[in-house]
Design an enzyme around this catalytic site. Sequence first.
Site, PDB file in Angstrom:
ATOM      1  CB  THR A  31      41.783  32.333  51.509  1.00 14.05           C
ATOM      2  OG1 THR A  31      42.802  32.938  50.702  1.00 14.05           O
ATOM      3  CG2 THR A  31      42.036  32.644  52.970  1.00 14.05           C
ATOM      4  N   GLY A  82      37.241  35.134  50.973  1.00 14.62           N
ATOM      5  CA  GLY A  82      38.552  35.752  50.794  1.00 14.62           C
ATOM      6  C   GLY A  82      38.432  37.041  50.003  1.00 14.62           C
ATOM      7  CD  GLU A 103      33.422  35.553  45.433  1.00 11.07           C
ATOM      8  OE1 GLU A 103      34.131  34.552  45.504  1.00 11.07           O
ATOM      9  OE2 GLU A 103      33.843  36.655  45.050  1.00 11.07           O
ATOM     10  CE  LYS A 121      45.268  37.299  48.097  1.00 14.22           C
ATOM     11  NZ  LYS A 121      44.170  36.455  48.498  1.00 14.22           N
TER      12      LYS A 121
HETATM   13  C1  5RP Z   1      36.883  34.697  43.938  1.00 16.71           C
HETATM   14  C2  5RP Z   1      37.378  35.663  44.929  1.00 16.71           C
HETATM   15  C3  5RP Z   1      38.403  35.210  45.917  1.00 16.71           C
HETATM   16  O1  5RP Z   1      37.968  35.492  47.190  1.00 16.71           O
HETATM   17  C4  5RP Z   1      39.694  35.931  45.647  1.00 16.71           C
HETATM   18  O2  5RP Z   1      40.061  35.736  44.294  1.00 16.71           O
HETATM   19  C5  5RP Z   1      40.809  35.447  46.570  1.00 16.71           C
HETATM   20  O3  5RP Z   1      41.218  34.174  46.186  1.00 16.71           O
HETATM   21  P1  5RP Z   1      42.358  33.391  46.953  1.00 16.71           P
HETATM   22  O4  5RP Z   1      41.825  33.082  48.307  1.00 16.71           O
HETATM   23  O5  5RP Z   1      42.584  32.165  46.106  1.00 16.71           O
HETATM   24  O6  5RP Z   1      43.582  34.264  47.003  1.00 16.71           O
HETATM   25  O7  5RP Z   1      36.980  36.795  44.977  1.00 16.71           O
HETATM   26  O8  5RP Z   1      36.010  35.279  43.023  1.00 16.71           O
END
Ligand code: 5RP
Length: 219
Positions: A31, A82, A103, A121
Site C-alpha cells: 500500500t 499501511g 515503523e 483490513k
Molecule cells: C510492514 C507493515 C505493512 O504496513 C503491512 O504489512 C501492510 O502491508 P501491505 O500494504 O502490503 O498490505 O506493517 O511491516
Amino acid sequence: MSAEDNKKRAALEALKWLDDARVIGIGTGSTVNHFIDALESIKGRLDGVVSSSGASAQRLKAIGIPVLDLNAAGELSVYVDGADEANHRLQLIKGGGGALTREKVVAAVSKQFICIVDDSKLVDVLGRFPLPVEVIPMARSYVARELVKLGGRPDWRQGFVTDNGNVILDVHGLTILYPPVLEAEINQITGVVSVGIFARRSADVLLVGYGDRVEKITR
Ligand code: 5RP
C-alpha cells in the site's frame, strides 16, 4: 475492483493530508509502495523522507527522493503507513512486512499518523492476522514459550531477518479484546524488541479504500 486498486485509492487520498510538510515519514508494504509512486509527482515540494525500511528507502531513492536519517530529521509532522489489520478505534496490527520496530519509532515521532488500507483490513476485533513480534535471536524459544502462556501459537518466520538483525514470531490464535493491555504485556517479555500492536500509539486518521470511494475514520 481488486484489493490492489483499493490500496491505491487510499494511498492517493493520503497525498491530500501532507499539507505543507517538507519532511515526512513513510512505512513499508504494497500500500505504501503506491503512496511512494504517487509522491514522485510532488517530490519538488519535499526536502526528503524518513523511511521505516530498507525496501522503502530503495524505492524512494529510485525516484529521486532523498532519504533522511531520523536522528537528523527530528520531529515529523506526518507519517503515512499501511497496516495488516485496523479496527474502528484506529488500533492496528502491523509487521506483516517485518518492519514493525522502525515503523513504531517513526510513528512515535510523528504528530499525525495517516494509515492507509484497503477495506479487507478493517475488522471489529484484532487478531485474525497473525501478530508479528520482533525478538532478538537468542531469546526466540523463551519468548515463544511466554507467548504460549498468553494464549497464542507462535510461529517462527524462518529465513527472515529484520533490518535490525532480529527474528519474527508470528502469533496465531489471538483474539485481542484489549489491544493496549496485550501490547504492554508482550513488550514486557524479556527479549522482545517490539510487538506489532499499535494501540498505545494508534493511527490518527484511517483511510480505507473501497471499490468506489475512500472512507475516512478519525479518532
Ligand atoms: C510492514 C507493515 C505493512 O504496513 C503491512 O504489512 C501492510 O502491508 P501491505 O500494504 O502490503 O498490505 O506493517 O511491516
